[in-house]
Design a protein around this motif. Structure first.
Motif, PDB file in Angstrom:
ATOM      1  N   LYS A   2       0.806  -1.261   0.079  1.00 42.63           N
ATOM      2  CA  LYS A   2       0.063  -0.005   0.080  1.00 42.63           C
ATOM      3  C   LYS A   2       0.805   1.239   0.065  1.00 42.63           C
ATOM      4  CE  LYS A   2      -3.633  -2.429   1.998  1.00 42.63           C
ATOM      5  NZ  LYS A   2      -4.116  -2.949   3.410  1.00 42.63           N
ATOM      6  N   ILE A   3       0.867   2.169  -0.767  1.00 41.46           N
ATOM      7  CA  ILE A   3       1.621   3.089  -1.286  1.00 41.46           C
ATOM      8  C   ILE A   3       1.016   4.741  -1.558  1.00 41.46           C
ATOM      9  CG2 ILE A   3       3.530   4.041  -2.970  1.00 41.46           C
ATOM     10  CD1 ILE A   3       3.712   0.996  -3.619  1.00 41.46           C
ATOM     11  N   GLY A  24       0.317  -4.791  -9.141  1.00 46.76           N
ATOM     12  CA  GLY A  24      -0.531  -5.510  -7.919  1.00 46.76           C
ATOM     13  C   GLY A  24      -0.335  -4.879  -6.664  1.00 46.76           C
ATOM     14  N   HIS A  25       0.205  -3.425  -6.812  1.00 47.35           N
ATOM     15  CA  HIS A  25       0.280  -2.487  -5.513  1.00 47.35           C
ATOM     16  C   HIS A  25      -1.058  -1.795  -5.639  1.00 47.35           C
ATOM     17  CE1 HIS A  25       4.367  -3.690  -5.039  1.00 47.35           C
ATOM     18  NE2 HIS A  25       4.709  -3.113  -6.253  1.00 47.35           N
ATOM     19  N   THR A  26      -1.159  -1.203  -4.152  1.00 42.84           N
ATOM     20  CA  THR A  26      -2.634  -0.481  -3.864  1.00 42.84           C
ATOM     21  C   THR A  26      -1.952   0.976  -3.863  1.00 42.84           C
ATOM     22  OG1 THR A  26      -3.470  -2.372  -3.071  1.00 42.84           O
ATOM     23  CG2 THR A  26      -4.331  -0.224  -2.218  1.00 42.84           C
ATOM     24  N   PRO A  27      -2.081   1.772  -4.827  1.00 42.63           N
ATOM     25  CA  PRO A  27      -1.761   3.361  -4.469  1.00 42.63           C
ATOM     26  C   PRO A  27      -2.863   4.094  -3.990  1.00 42.63           C
ATOM     27  CG  PRO A  27      -1.948   2.809  -6.954  1.00 42.63           C
ATOM     28  CD  PRO A  27      -2.258   1.382  -6.137  1.00 42.63           C
ATOM     29  N   VAL A  28      -2.505   4.968  -3.118  1.00 45.77           N
ATOM     30  CA  VAL A  28      -3.522   5.930  -2.481  1.00 45.77           C
ATOM     31  C   VAL A  28      -2.998   7.355  -3.053  1.00 45.77           C
ATOM     32  CG1 VAL A  28      -4.510   6.806  -0.440  1.00 45.77           C
ATOM     33  CG2 VAL A  28      -3.845   4.559  -0.720  1.00 45.77           C
ATOM     34  N   ILE A  29      -3.578   8.083  -3.569  1.00 44.24           N
ATOM     35  CA  ILE A  29      -3.102   9.406  -4.135  1.00 44.24           C
ATOM     36  C   ILE A  29      -3.703  10.489  -2.973  1.00 44.24           C
ATOM     37  CG2 ILE A  29      -3.597  11.254  -5.995  1.00 44.24           C
ATOM     38  CD1 ILE A  29      -3.998   9.075  -7.834  1.00 44.24           C
ATOM     39  N   VAL A  30      -2.607  11.554  -2.798  1.00 44.87           N
ATOM     40  CA  VAL A  30      -3.012  12.732  -2.178  1.00 44.87           C
ATOM     41  C   VAL A  30      -2.368  13.752  -3.049  1.00 44.87           C
ATOM     42  CG1 VAL A  30      -2.547  14.455  -0.212  1.00 44.87           C
ATOM     43  CG2 VAL A  30      -2.776  12.219   0.385  1.00 44.87           C
ATOM     44  N   ASP A  31      -3.554  14.819  -3.371  1.00 46.54           N
ATOM     45  CA  ASP A  31      -2.893  15.738  -4.590  1.00 46.54           C
ATOM     46  C   ASP A  31      -3.829  16.872  -4.230  1.00 46.54           C
ATOM     47  OD1 ASP A  31      -2.805  17.168  -7.037  1.00 46.54           O
ATOM     48  OD2 ASP A  31      -1.856  15.464  -7.867  1.00 46.54           O
ATOM     49  N   ASN A  32      -3.422  18.304  -4.267  1.00 52.12           N
ATOM     50  CA  ASN A  32      -4.209  19.451  -4.119  1.00 52.12           C
ATOM     51  C   ASN A  32      -4.724  19.850  -5.364  1.00 52.12           C
ATOM     52  OD1 ASN A  32      -1.830  20.626  -5.111  1.00 52.12           O
ATOM     53  ND2 ASN A  32      -1.737  21.969  -3.476  1.00 52.12           N
ATOM     54  N   ALA A  62       0.618  18.142   7.730  1.00 48.29           N
ATOM     55  CA  ALA A  62       1.193  16.920   8.140  1.00 48.29           C
ATOM     56  C   ALA A  62       0.228  16.192   8.971  1.00 48.29           C
ATOM     57  CB  ALA A  62       2.363  17.227   8.926  1.00 48.29           C
ATOM     58  N   THR A  63      -0.798  16.721   9.395  1.00 50.60           N
ATOM     59  CA  THR A  63      -1.864  16.000  10.194  1.00 50.60           C
ATOM     60  C   THR A  63      -2.705  15.244   9.295  1.00 50.60           C
ATOM     61  OG1 THR A  63      -2.115  17.993  11.545  1.00 50.60           O
ATOM     62  CG2 THR A  63      -3.757  16.371  11.626  1.00 50.60           C
ATOM     63  N   LEU A  64      -2.890  15.776   8.102  1.00 50.86           N
ATOM     64  CA  LEU A  64      -3.808  15.264   6.898  1.00 50.86           C
ATOM     65  C   LEU A  64      -3.174  13.985   6.513  1.00 50.86           C
ATOM     66  CD1 LEU A  64      -6.314  15.127   4.590  1.00 50.86           C
ATOM     67  CD2 LEU A  64      -4.453  15.856   3.331  1.00 50.86           C
ATOM     68  N   ILE A  65      -1.772  14.174   6.150  1.00 45.67           N
ATOM     69  CA  ILE A  65      -0.879  12.914   5.799  1.00 45.67           C
ATOM     70  C   ILE A  65      -0.856  11.798   6.817  1.00 45.67           C
ATOM     71  CG2 ILE A  65       1.535  12.491   5.023  1.00 45.67           C
ATOM     72  CD1 ILE A  65      -0.087  14.187   3.002  1.00 45.67           C
ATOM     73  N   ASP A  71      -4.958   5.649   7.983  1.00 43.33           N
ATOM     74  CA  ASP A  71      -6.578   5.292   7.549  1.00 43.33           C
ATOM     75  C   ASP A  71      -6.302   3.915   6.575  1.00 43.33           C
ATOM     76  OD1 ASP A  71      -7.384   6.783   9.312  1.00 43.33           O
ATOM     77  OD2 ASP A  71      -8.365   8.184   7.741  1.00 43.33           O
ATOM     78  N   HIS A  72      -5.070   4.237   5.786  1.00 43.10           N
ATOM     79  CA  HIS A  72      -5.141   3.420   4.580  1.00 43.10           C
ATOM     80  C   HIS A  72      -3.957   2.274   4.903  1.00 43.10           C
ATOM     81  CE1 HIS A  72      -7.927   5.214   1.775  1.00 43.10           C
ATOM     82  NE2 HIS A  72      -7.434   6.380   2.394  1.00 43.10           N
ATOM     83  N   GLY A  73      -3.252   2.266   5.700  1.00 41.95           N
ATOM     84  CA  GLY A  73      -2.140   1.455   6.127  1.00 41.95           C
ATOM     85  C   GLY A  73      -0.991   1.592   5.013  1.00 41.95           C
ATOM     86  N   CYS A  74      -0.687   2.927   4.580  1.00 46.80           N
ATOM     87  CA  CYS A  74       0.226   2.891   3.761  1.00 46.80           C
ATOM     88  C   CYS A  74       1.696   2.331   4.287  1.00 46.80           C
ATOM     89  CB  CYS A  74       0.585   4.431   3.324  1.00 46.80           C
ATOM     90  SG  CYS A  74      -1.109   4.834   2.359  1.00 46.80           S
ATOM     91  N   GLU A  75       2.513   1.696   3.519  1.00 45.98           N
ATOM     92  CA  GLU A  75       3.789   1.146   4.049  1.00 45.98           C
ATOM     93  C   GLU A  75       5.026   1.915   3.385  1.00 45.98           C
ATOM     94  OE1 GLU A  75       3.336  -3.286   3.049  1.00 45.98           O
ATOM     95  OE2 GLU A  75       1.522  -2.347   2.623  1.00 45.98           O
TER      96      GLU A  75
END
Ligand SMILES: NC(=O)c1ccc[n+]([C@@H]2O[C@H](COP(=O)([O-])OP(=O)(O)OC[C@H]3O[C@@H](n4cnc5c(N)ncnc54)[C@H](O)[C@@H]3O)[C@@H](O)[C@H]2O)c1
Length: 340
Positions: A2-3, A24-32, A62-65, A71-75
């Motif tokens: 999870k990235i 096969g990875h699980t990406p989670v995007i943060v973008d403004n 930083a709090t959001l990150i 929440d998403h278990g990013c590794e």
């Protein structure tokens, strides 16, 4: 894995999202969405039947990150977010230091607070300045002529210091040469908001009729045809380079890798290749050299292959054909969304 992918709605980030999913990875995007269209998400959704997980937010928060990581278990984190226009960086240096340097510091703090110490960082060949050796190896002396380049160098130094202070960090610094091209589906590609800063989108906009001609900045450089030579790399190769670099994060280290093809092409070679791929004429005018431009820049990419097994596979004709498919299907980029 999870990235967390910062800036994942942008040009390189969206192509890397595809490569990560394909692997096969699980990406989670943060973008403004400072330099991206939210329509990228529905285009990516068309390719994988489900829209990407994307949190609209800022890396300076930083709090959001921290919340997203938990929440998403990013590794691990792949960090693309930032500003990249050299000219704008000279006119608005504080904007660049705040987001590229300050934003990265906030991101690293959020990672440290959540115990995630695996990072891939988007650096640039601009950190080699005017190269003394060609092809350029990673241990080439580092220097830079622009504020944008300074922000990349400062972050690289910050990452080396962080690893020295806490050797548990696993950090891959990827120095990109000149990313071009688009996904072969024609659904996503490079979509500059204003006048393109880079050669390829400019050529494509001339070919599609959005601009009358290309300005070629100087034809008196010490290169075979006098125009500047660069190492153009297909964005899908670049994206796959990030997937390969994830293997480096298994072991604590802080290492830099060039992502390039090792081959240089001149501006006029690019124009000819694009004319071949598009069947369109690309008129150009030779103008004065641009201050700060260098004659030639191309990578020694052998370290990336030795350490990760990755190397760029796609050639110039494929890069041009893919850009033309994207540009001709979307003459106004993501503004062309009548069907969505
Ligand atoms: N494209 C190139 O030629 C090139 C070359 C070398 C290095 N790089 C680096 O690669 C990275 C990605 O480049 P790109 O071409 O995809 O650029 P891009 O502008 O398309 O992507 C950057 C993304 O980051 C987002 N972003 C900007 N500020 C943000 C913030 N404060 N918080 C959250 N998101 C934010 C933007 O909305 C955009 O989606 C950048 O760091 C760039 O400096 C790019």
């Amino acid at each position: 894995m999870k990235i967390l992918v910062t800036g994942g709605a942008g040009y390189i980030g969206s192509h890397t999202w595809i490569a990560l999913r394909e692997a096969g990875h699980t990406p989670v995007i943060v973008d403004n969405f400072a330099n991206a269209s939210p329509r990228v998400l529905s285009r990516l959704g068309q390719l994988f039947q489900t829209e990407p997980v994307c949190i609209a937010g800022d890396i300076r928060n930083a709090t959001l990150i921290e919340r997203v990581i938990e929440d998403h278990g990013c590794e691990a984190v792949i960090h693309f977010a930032g500003y990249k226009a050299v000219g704008e960086s000279m006119a608005e240096p504080l904007k660049y230091f705040e987001v590229n340097v300050g934003g990265t510091e906030r991101l690293l703090t959020a990672m440290a607070n959540t115990g995630v110490r695996k990072l891939i960082f988007s650096s640039s060949a601009t950190v080699y300045g005017d190269p003394e050796i060609l092809p350029i190896p990673e241990d080439h002396p580092l220097s830079t002529a622009s504020v944008y380049g300074q922000t990349k160098l400062i972050v690289e130094d910050m990452l080396r210091a962080l690893h020295a202070s806490d050797p548990q960090w696993a950090i891959a610094i990827l120095r990109y040469f000149n990313p071009v091209g688009a996904h072969p589906s024609g659904l996503i590609g490079e979509d500059p908001a204003d006048t393109p800063n880079n050669l390829m989108p400019f050529i494509a906009q001339v070919a599609v009729g959005r601009r009358p001609h290309l300005n070629v900045f100087g034809n008196d450089y010490p290169t075979p045809d006098g125009t500047g030579v660069r190492d153009y790399i297909h964005v899908c190769d670049l994206a796959e380079g990030h997937v390969a670099a994830l293997s480096l994060l298994d072991e604590p280290q802080c290492t830099a890798l060039n992502l390039g093809t090792g081959k240089g092409h001149s501006v006029l070679e690019m124009v000819e290749a694009f004319e071949r791929a598009s069947g369109r004429h690309v008129p150009y005018r030779i103008t004065d050299r641009r201050p700060g431009d260098i004659a030639s820049c191309y990578a020694d990419p052998s370290r990336a292959e030795a350490l990760t097994g990755w190397r760029a596979e796609r050639g110039l004709d494929e890069m041009c054909a893919d850009v033309w498919r994207w540009q001709s299907q979307n003459p106004l980029g993501y503004l062309d969304v009548a069907a969505e």
